[in-house]
Scaffold this motif. Sequence first.
Motif, PDB file in Angstrom:
ATOM      1  N   ASN A 316      16.925  -0.992   5.053  1.00 13.42           N
ATOM      2  CA  ASN A 316      16.691  -0.028   6.201  1.00 13.42           C
ATOM      3  C   ASN A 316      16.996   1.307   5.680  1.00 13.42           C
ATOM      4  O   ASN A 316      16.602   2.466   6.070  1.00 13.42           O
ATOM      5  CB  ASN A 316      17.221  -0.149   7.293  1.00 13.42           C
ATOM      6  CG  ASN A 316      16.636  -1.229   8.138  1.00 13.42           C
ATOM      7  OD1 ASN A 316      15.774  -1.829   7.823  1.00 13.42           O
ATOM      8  ND2 ASN A 316      17.757  -2.110   8.851  1.00 13.42           N
ATOM      9  N   GLN A 317      17.358   1.587   4.368  1.00 16.01           N
ATOM     10  CA  GLN A 317      17.589   2.832   3.471  1.00 16.01           C
ATOM     11  C   GLN A 317      18.500   3.620   4.300  1.00 16.01           C
ATOM     12  O   GLN A 317      18.656   4.761   4.337  1.00 16.01           O
ATOM     13  CB  GLN A 317      16.557   3.519   3.374  1.00 16.01           C
ATOM     14  CG  GLN A 317      15.446   2.685   2.537  1.00 16.01           C
ATOM     15  CD  GLN A 317      14.207   3.642   2.212  1.00 16.01           C
ATOM     16  OE1 GLN A 317      13.556   3.758   2.901  1.00 16.01           O
ATOM     17  NE2 GLN A 317      14.168   4.207   0.942  1.00 16.01           N
ATOM     18  N   GLU A 325      16.077   1.030  -6.217  1.00 11.61           N
ATOM     19  CA  GLU A 325      15.251   1.609  -6.722  1.00 11.61           C
ATOM     20  C   GLU A 325      14.267   0.570  -7.201  1.00 11.61           C
ATOM     21  O   GLU A 325      14.431  -0.466  -7.404  1.00 11.61           O
ATOM     22  CB  GLU A 325      15.725   2.385  -8.015  1.00 11.61           C
ATOM     23  CG  GLU A 325      16.577   3.536  -7.605  1.00 11.61           C
ATOM     24  CD  GLU A 325      16.135   4.505  -6.892  1.00 11.61           C
ATOM     25  OE1 GLU A 325      14.708   4.805  -6.956  1.00 11.61           O
ATOM     26  OE2 GLU A 325      16.868   5.574  -6.258  1.00 11.61           O
ATOM     27  N   PRO A 326      12.973   0.890  -7.241  1.00  7.14           N
ATOM     28  CA  PRO A 326      11.966   0.163  -7.908  1.00  7.14           C
ATOM     29  C   PRO A 326      12.564  -0.698  -9.238  1.00  7.14           C
ATOM     30  O   PRO A 326      12.892  -0.096 -10.105  1.00  7.14           O
ATOM     31  CB  PRO A 326      10.695   0.994  -8.318  1.00  7.14           C
ATOM     32  CG  PRO A 326      10.784   1.872  -7.070  1.00  7.14           C
ATOM     33  CD  PRO A 326      12.175   2.154  -7.141  1.00  7.14           C
ATOM     34  N   PHE A 345      13.169 -13.530   6.439  1.00  5.24           N
ATOM     35  CA  PHE A 345      11.774 -13.444   5.951  1.00  5.24           C
ATOM     36  C   PHE A 345      11.546 -11.829   6.088  1.00  5.24           C
ATOM     37  O   PHE A 345      10.925 -11.023   5.005  1.00  5.24           O
ATOM     38  CB  PHE A 345      10.783 -14.356   6.187  1.00  5.24           C
ATOM     39  CG  PHE A 345      10.853 -15.732   5.922  1.00  5.24           C
ATOM     40  CD1 PHE A 345      11.381 -16.067   4.666  1.00  5.24           C
ATOM     41  CD2 PHE A 345      10.592 -16.657   6.950  1.00  5.24           C
ATOM     42  CE1 PHE A 345      11.695 -17.376   4.340  1.00  5.24           C
ATOM     43  CE2 PHE A 345      10.793 -17.947   6.569  1.00  5.24           C
ATOM     44  CZ  PHE A 345      11.219 -18.373   5.467  1.00  5.24           C
ATOM     45  N   ARG A 346      11.531 -11.165   7.093  1.00  6.16           N
ATOM     46  CA  ARG A 346      11.390  -9.836   7.363  1.00  6.16           C
ATOM     47  C   ARG A 346      12.314  -8.920   6.288  1.00  6.16           C
ATOM     48  O   ARG A 346      11.824  -8.009   5.778  1.00  6.16           O
ATOM     49  CB  ARG A 346      11.748  -9.608   8.817  1.00  6.16           C
ATOM     50  CG  ARG A 346      10.833  -9.688   9.823  1.00  6.16           C
ATOM     51  CD  ARG A 346      10.964  -8.830  11.059  1.00  6.16           C
ATOM     52  NE  ARG A 346      12.109  -9.054  11.537  1.00  6.16           N
ATOM     53  CZ  ARG A 346      12.369 -10.085  12.731  1.00  6.16           C
ATOM     54  NH1 ARG A 346      11.230 -10.725  12.766  1.00  6.16           N
ATOM     55  NH2 ARG A 346      13.504 -10.316  13.057  1.00  6.16           N
ATOM     56  N   ARG A 353       8.917  -4.204  -0.204  1.00 12.89           N
ATOM     57  CA  ARG A 353       8.444  -2.993   0.021  1.00 12.89           C
ATOM     58  C   ARG A 353       9.119  -1.651  -0.763  1.00 12.89           C
ATOM     59  O   ARG A 353       8.573  -0.902  -1.159  1.00 12.89           O
ATOM     60  CB  ARG A 353       8.482  -2.805   1.505  1.00 12.89           C
ATOM     61  CG  ARG A 353       7.561  -1.576   1.744  1.00 12.89           C
ATOM     62  CD  ARG A 353       7.260  -1.323   3.428  1.00 12.89           C
ATOM     63  NE  ARG A 353       6.646  -2.533   4.022  1.00 12.89           N
ATOM     64  CZ  ARG A 353       7.383  -3.395   4.821  1.00 12.89           C
ATOM     65  NH1 ARG A 353       8.578  -3.311   5.303  1.00 12.89           N
ATOM     66  NH2 ARG A 353       6.481  -4.382   5.311  1.00 12.89           N
ATOM     67  N   LEU A 354      10.301  -1.866  -1.011  1.00 16.87           N
ATOM     68  CA  LEU A 354      11.128  -0.978  -1.820  1.00 16.87           C
ATOM     69  C   LEU A 354      11.080  -1.118  -3.303  1.00 16.87           C
ATOM     70  O   LEU A 354      11.566  -0.297  -4.058  1.00 16.87           O
ATOM     71  CB  LEU A 354      12.574  -0.947  -1.559  1.00 16.87           C
ATOM     72  CG  LEU A 354      12.816  -0.674   0.057  1.00 16.87           C
ATOM     73  CD1 LEU A 354      14.319  -0.926   0.222  1.00 16.87           C
ATOM     74  CD2 LEU A 354      12.654   0.745   0.405  1.00 16.87           C
ATOM     75  N   GLY A 355      10.263  -2.048  -3.612  1.00 19.15           N
ATOM     76  CA  GLY A 355      10.166  -2.131  -5.129  1.00 19.15           C
ATOM     77  C   GLY A 355      11.200  -3.418  -5.793  1.00 19.15           C
ATOM     78  O   GLY A 355      11.094  -3.265  -7.078  1.00 19.15           O
ATOM     79  N   ALA A 356      11.905  -3.916  -4.924  1.00 21.62           N
ATOM     80  CA  ALA A 356      12.959  -4.732  -5.496  1.00 21.62           C
ATOM     81  C   ALA A 356      12.267  -6.285  -5.832  1.00 21.62           C
ATOM     82  O   ALA A 356      11.157  -6.711  -5.331  1.00 21.62           O
ATOM     83  CB  ALA A 356      14.041  -5.200  -4.608  1.00 21.62           C
TER      84      ALA A 356
END
Length: 555
Positions: A316-317, A325-326, A345-346, A353-356
Motif C-alpha cells: 500500500n506504499q 521498486e520495479p 491474492f489481492r 502492480r508496483l513492478g515486483a
Amino acid sequence: MNEPAKLAKDTVRIVPLGGLGEVGRNMTVFELNGKLLVIDCGVLFPEESQPGVDLILPDFEYIEDRLDDIEAIVLTHGHEDHIGAVPYLLRLKKDIPIIGSRLTLAFVEAKLSEHRIKPFTHEVVEGDIEQIGPFELEFVAVNHSIPDALAAMIRTVAGNILITGDFKMDQLPLDRRITDLRSFGRFGDEGVDLFMVDSTNAEVPGFTTHEVEIGPVLRQVFGQASGQIVVASFSSHVHRVQQVLDAAAANDRVVAFVGRSMVRNMGLAAELGYLEIPDGVVVDLKKIGNYPPEKRVFMSTGSQGEPMAVLSRIANQNHPKLSLEPGDTVVFASSLIPGNENSVFRLINSLMRLGAKVIHQGNARVHVSGHASAGELLYCYNTVEPAYVMPIHGEIRHLVANGALAVKTGVPAKNIMLCEDGFVVDLHDGKARIAGRVPCGYVYVDGSSVGDITEAELKDRRILGEEGFIALFAVVDTKKKQILSGPHIQARGMAEEESVFEEILPSVEQALQETLDEGGADNYRMQQAIRRTIGRWVSRKLRRRPMIIPTVVEV
C-alpha cells in the motif's frame, strides 16, 4: 446434542474448545476427578466475513468458573495458533502454571510481557515425565516447522491418551530432531486408548516434502534477483528464517528483520541457540540503507495478507522505512491458511502492480508444510495401534479424511471420534464415547474489546460494508399530531445520489403522519413505520438492503 451428564469418578472428559472445524485457536481441556488440564491455547485469524476483528479466541466460558481447578497449561509448540490466546486466559487467573519446551516458553513469556503478566513457567524436554495433578505426562519429540515441538502421552486411571500436537515426519530436519517414532511404538506396546492426531494434511497423499529442499530454491531465487528481496513468513518460523539467512550469506547479501514480532522472536531464537546467524549477515533495519539495493534482504511478516502487517503496508506504499521498486523480488515463504486466499491474492496483485516479481508456492517450491501427510499418518496408526482415534487440528474435511485413514489401518469406524468444537468425549476404563456437547462460540478481539462483539454486530458491519447506510431524521409533536421537521434523509456507501430518495420522502412522511394520527404513537412505532416504508422502496427500486437508522425526536 445435549450437554453431558455429570462426570463420573475415574473418567477423563475431553473438551476441545478450538481447533476442530477450523485451522487455528487450538485448545483442549482434560478433566479428571475434579481437576483440569489445558493443552494449548491459541488464536484464529479472522476472515473477510469478520470485518474489524483482530483475533478470535477459544471460548473460555466452559472453564471460567473453574479456574482454580486448572493444574497447568501445557503448550505443544510456539506457533500463534497454539499460544496466542494464553495472555487472555491468564488475564482471568495469572498464576496458572505454563509448561512447555524452552523455545515455546521464551515466545510465550515475551508475549505475556506485552500484557504485563509475569507467568509461572516450567520447562520440559523430550523424555521428561511430569505428574500434573491426576495426569501423568511423558513428553516426546516431534518434528514441525518450529523447533522444540512436543507430543504428550497422558496416562490416567481412565486410560492412556497420546496427543501429537502439530507434527510431521521429516527425516532430514534442519535441527536433526526427528519425530520420535520409537517412543510412539513403545506407547503402542503399552496401550494407547485414545490417539488425538493432527489432521491438517490428512487429505494430502504421500509424504510431506523435506524442509532442506527449500534451501536450494531460495539460493537460486536470491542468485537471480537483481534488486531488493522481501521474504514474508510467519514470525515464529525459525527454520524458514534460517534458510533465508543461509541463502543471503551464499549470495553476499545482508538481512534486516522487519516487524515487531519477527524482530522479537528471531532475537530470542538466536539468543537461545535455535537460529544460527552467519557472521555479518543480519543488520539493523536503520542501517540497511547503507547497502545498495542488490545487497538487501528484508525478512518480514504479512504472508497471509493481514492489513496491518509489514507486507501489506509495503504494498500500500505506506510503510515508513521500506518501499519497492520495479524489479524487486517478493517471496511468500509460508503456507496459505484456508480462508485467507482472497487477501493473499489481492496482496500479490498489488505487489506486482508496483513492478515486483512475486515468488510463491504456486510457482516455486519456497514452502513445505509442517504437518504430516496421509502416508505419514498411516505409519503412525500402524505404529501406535490405538483403540480409539480422535482427529484434531483441522477443518471438517481434514478431520473426516484423518478418520478414514485410521479406519484403513484397522481401527473400527465406530471407534473414530469425529468431533467439532464443544463436543465432549468421555474416556473410562479404556473405552471412549461422545457424551454430549457444551456451548462453544467464537470470542472476538476487536482492539481493546474482548468478547463484546457479537455475531449480530458482525452482521451489521457486513451490511454497512456491502449494502450501505441510510439515516432518516424527523421532529414531531405527538400531542398536536404534527410533523414539525423532516423527514430528512442521508445515505452513505451507496452509488445513488441522495436526490434519488426524494421520490420516497412523501411516502415516508405519509407513513409517519398516519402513525401519529392513530394516537398513542410511541417512538418505536414511528421509527418502525419509517423503516418499513423506506426499506420496501429501497429493496424494490434499488435492489439493496442497507442498514436503516430512523431517528424521531418528540417535542
